[in-house]
Design an enzyme around this catalytic site. Structure first.
Site, short mmCIF file in Angstrom:
data_model
loop_
_atom_site.label_atom_id
_atom_site.label_comp_id
_atom_site.label_asym_id
_atom_site.label_seq_id
_atom_site.Cartn_x
_atom_site.Cartn_y
_atom_site.Cartn_z
N LEU A 50 2.92 6.32 3.43
CA LEU A 50 2.27 6.71 4.68
C LEU A 50 2.21 5.57 5.70
O LEU A 50 1.49 5.65 6.69
CB LEU A 50 0.90 7.30 4.39
CG LEU A 50 0.94 8.48 3.41
CD1 LEU A 50 -0.45 8.93 3.02
CD2 LEU A 50 1.75 9.64 3.94
N HIS A 82 3.52 3.28 8.75
CA HIS A 82 4.35 3.46 9.94
C HIS A 82 5.46 2.41 9.97
O HIS A 82 5.22 1.26 9.63
CB HIS A 82 3.50 3.27 11.20
CG HIS A 82 2.43 4.30 11.36
ND1 HIS A 82 1.24 4.23 10.68
CD2 HIS A 82 2.37 5.44 12.09
CE1 HIS A 82 0.49 5.28 10.99
NE2 HIS A 82 1.16 6.03 11.85
N MET A 125 -0.09 -4.28 5.20
CA MET A 125 0.77 -3.83 4.10
C MET A 125 2.07 -4.63 4.06
O MET A 125 2.60 -4.90 2.98
CB MET A 125 1.08 -2.33 4.23
CG MET A 125 -0.15 -1.42 4.07
SD MET A 125 -1.32 -1.89 2.75
CE MET A 125 -0.28 -1.84 1.30
N GLU A 126 2.56 -5.04 5.23
CA GLU A 126 3.77 -5.85 5.27
C GLU A 126 3.52 -7.21 4.62
O GLU A 126 4.38 -7.72 3.90
CB GLU A 126 4.23 -6.03 6.73
CG GLU A 126 4.95 -4.82 7.31
CD GLU A 126 4.04 -3.63 7.65
OE1 GLU A 126 2.79 -3.80 7.60
OE2 GLU A 126 4.57 -2.55 7.96
N ASP A 137 11.14 -12.25 -12.19
CA ASP A 137 12.50 -11.91 -12.61
C ASP A 137 13.31 -13.14 -12.99
O ASP A 137 14.05 -13.13 -13.99
CB ASP A 137 13.22 -11.17 -11.48
CG ASP A 137 14.65 -10.80 -11.83
OD1 ASP A 137 14.87 -10.27 -12.94
OD2 ASP A 137 15.55 -11.04 -11.01
#
Lengths: 155, 155, 155, 155, 155, 155
Positions: free
Chosen positions: F74, F76, F110-111, F125
């Site tokens: 959700l 943008h 969120m970025e 990793d």
């Protein structure tokens, strides 16, 4: 009976196919874009001369089939071994057919249906400036073969 | 008259919108998935209890609208300011409606139509094990507003 | 003779490789970025101290090789088993070499060429503020092995 | 002097452009694919009749320009307002030119160069079965305008 | 001892797994999102009635596991055969567990850890308007099996 | 009080931000990877000599921040104007900090959190062959500014 994409608590999951056999699989899907006769005439005309809407849509459909697992949440990623998308003008509309093959543990219906859908959306995009009343319609599976559930033929 | 997505030599290109005004734009698209009554009953039933097909398809549609420019070759990338996808059971089928907004130089019809298409494909994917005869149908633009060409309303 | 990526009606398609053998395949591609001597000196200098352009480009090349089927319309998606990209300063320019392996039904030339191309573009991007006259050049396949058509060696 | 893509400790970063002005920007890049004369003749021939290599490559270049920020690690995502890619047969090779526009805080050189590179890779892919000795070459920026650093013209 | 992801010159590369056996592999990862008790209560409440945060996060985790090789630079692309993500409210926080399977030449730890991480980020995104003090924590591998290095169990 | 990401029927949607002001926004997030002291020593050692784990993770974090809207259902899509990711060895673990800026209608928390998460996964990793007991932990927002809700500072 229940949907395979949910576990017994109702949570969505990507079905475990690790015990399924690796077999050759094929799926064919079809769909169409309806539009005004004059719009269709422009597509036919452009094809002969310049501005081939159907060639652009064909490529878009092929490329989209490779993105199916990225679009459909519970689809498995698959190594596709063939994708072909055919577009033609017939019965007063643009007819689309996609054929997809893989050798794997699960079928390629969604890849064929996605190719048809995105080819149809691309036709819409390229023509929308002259005809907003177009409809994308009759998208369905017409053939599926390979895998445990056997051959399915709709038409 | 000719298609805007081709130049005068017939080569496909992404139309130059740099001179267009930045305006608030909205588009609404609709479509449906037809299926056997028993399949539809399973969806309704699962929704109430466990395994909500329509909630998964809604998310897939929202996420796909953000990928529109990656799927449709000549679509401009756009910063979407709102995406909503509604799925409901009505008239013996699953009805889908997507509403998309942006503030930009080009419209969001393709984003709304892509959201509907991928939501429909996701319904198909989740239900295909019990019903291979489903059809995705009647995908069309019902409203478009903002931008030079003005308001378009289909229904 | 005709191109394999078109069917007999001239429509582009992703070639059917489902009947081809699964074999170990390797491809090596090379290319270069030419630039002013002072620009090259800055890259060498930065490498020793801080700001390693070539290390960033190497990673970009590796990551891009995994996106090859997403960039080249008719490429098959492949499970790559090895990707290495080497960048060095030689002959007054940045030299790039990519080696890619897979075990599959089709070759990895495009994956190696894509790795070289995107590594070159990344060098360009990082250095463009000081030198706009750079050129990306001499991108070619130097080795291909595995599969029915046998070994190809260019240099 | 130092590269803008590294901070003062030598760590790569995406440059802060938030204080830069939003202006109209354009970039033009060019490149070429060299090949045997017979291969070039096949492309010309296919174009006239069936199997248009250059049309497929043009679309691939346009679509790739929209993925530039996904390929080049330190590129900013940009809302492109125009992308055009032209391919022609000239001087015994395939010549490619891409023009990209945006209205934003940073330039579109990389988008134009990426479009040229992926169009060239696509030509290679479609023709490689008949000619493995092709080379992708002379990829360079020929025009850049808009933004603080002013107009740059190479040819 | 040294890291396998670098060659002997210290250059990062995608490890060559072409000589490794194709075996069935599984990995399980866990993590959690801590938050204020009232925030947690809202999630539990919404789940029962409307607005199921955990269902959205589950789907996001599943979809992200398919993008692992696109996010982690040196990860091999893999055909996943199963992905399940479970979210529950326990010990005063949201607990997340992901299980991933493949039949391939390399393990799926990163796919399981990526699924957990993105599910956690999605919980954060949906709840952040009411609680900015949340933390994503304790993301770790709890089980890995298949492949040469044998079974690993952490808890 | 309720979550903004659901409408009044409990359906998830991408919130309408079209009426929000376009302002300069910044977010800073932090997190860490814990590991055995010998593993940490190997990272420090490799950094000095060859095989720079932290440089690879930094790039992965930057690139992932550009994919945030593709990962978090959700979110943008946003035109980021700056992304920086710093990794350091401190307090017996790898510490990660990401700073993201945009000029837009919604924030970039969120970025920043996604950049930290993917940088942490990349560290994991690259080091997992020598230490399976690592944990990714303490991922949280430490600063957010710009937009209607004002400045938030956690530490």
């Amino acid at each position: 009976m229940s949907f395979t994409h949910f576990d017994d608590k109702g949570a969505a999951h990507m079905v475990d196919v690790s015990a399924k056999e690796v077999t050759a699989r094929v799926a064919v899907a079809r769909g169409a874009v309806t539009m005004a006769p004059e719009t269709l005439a422009m597509i036919v005309d452009g094809r002969a001369k310049k501005g081939d809407v159907l060639a652009v849509a064909r490529l878009a459909g092929i490329m989209a089939s490779k993105k199916t697992h990225d679009l459909i949440p519970l689809c498995h990623p698959l190594a596709l071994s063939k994708v072909a998308v055919e577009l033609s003008v017939a019965q007063g509309r643009v007819e689309i057919e996609a054929t997809v093959k893989t050798t794997g543990q699960t079928g390629v219906e969604m890849e064929a249906l996605t190719a048809v859908s995105v080819a149809a959306l691309t036709v819409y995009d390229m023509v929308k400036a002259v005809d907003k009343g177009m409809q994308i319609t009759d998208i369905r599976l017409v053939l599926k073969d390979g895998g445990k559930s056997g051959r399915y033929e709709a038409e």
